[in-house]
Design a protein around this motif. Structure first.
Motif, short mmCIF file in Angstrom:
data_model
loop_
_atom_site.label_atom_id
_atom_site.label_comp_id
_atom_site.label_asym_id
_atom_site.label_seq_id
_atom_site.Cartn_x
_atom_site.Cartn_y
_atom_site.Cartn_z
N ARG A 1 0.83 -1.22 0.01
CA ARG A 1 0.00 -0.12 0.05
C ARG A 1 0.99 1.47 0.09
O ARG A 1 0.63 2.27 0.64
CB ARG A 1 -1.11 0.03 1.31
CG ARG A 1 -1.75 -1.32 1.14
CD ARG A 1 -2.78 -1.22 2.49
NE ARG A 1 -3.40 0.19 2.78
CZ ARG A 1 -4.41 0.21 2.29
NH1 ARG A 1 -5.38 -0.69 1.64
NH2 ARG A 1 -5.18 1.51 2.55
N HIS B 1 -0.69 4.71 -0.34
CA HIS B 1 -2.02 4.87 0.38
C HIS B 1 -1.72 5.74 1.89
O HIS B 1 -0.66 5.35 2.28
CB HIS B 1 -2.81 3.50 0.84
CG HIS B 1 -3.42 2.85 -0.47
ND1 HIS B 1 -2.72 2.00 -1.13
CD2 HIS B 1 -4.38 3.29 -1.19
CE1 HIS B 1 -3.59 1.62 -2.14
NE2 HIS B 1 -4.47 2.47 -2.22
N GLY C 1 2.33 8.39 3.11
CA GLY C 1 1.97 7.03 2.63
C GLY C 1 2.86 5.96 3.73
O GLY C 1 3.47 6.19 4.31
#
Length: 88
Positions: free
Chosen positions: A10, A13, A25
């Motif tokens: 991820r 994200h 992130g």
């Protein structure tokens, strides 16, 4: 290890967001924490040692907290607004 795997999956994200809307992130947070943890280990932090973190709540605070755990230290938060005598 689990957070590292999640960070790679991820990577972009948002992992954390501060009150001003700045974000880190997952991968950026993990890499920052790994750098700090490495510095802690070079400085001689051993498992169970207290790691004093003197900073206001911010993205850096989250990275420092995670780094203390990565270095197997004991995270000890200190508020920079406290009087110098209390911090000492």
């Amino acid at each position: 290890e689990r957070f590292g795997a999640i960070a790679r999956e991820r990577r972009d994200h948002p992992a954390v967001r501060d009150a001003r809307g700045h974000e880190l992130g997952h991968l950026a947070l993990h890499e920052r924490a790994l750098r700090i943890a490495g510095a802690l280990l070079v400085a001689g932090v051993a498992p169970g040692d207290p790691v004093l973190v003197v900073t206001s709540r911010s993205l850096g605070w989250v990275a420092a907290m995670w780094a203390a755990w990565l270095a197997e230290g004991v995270y000890v938060p200190l508020d920079p607004a406290w009087p110098a005598a209390r911090l000492a």
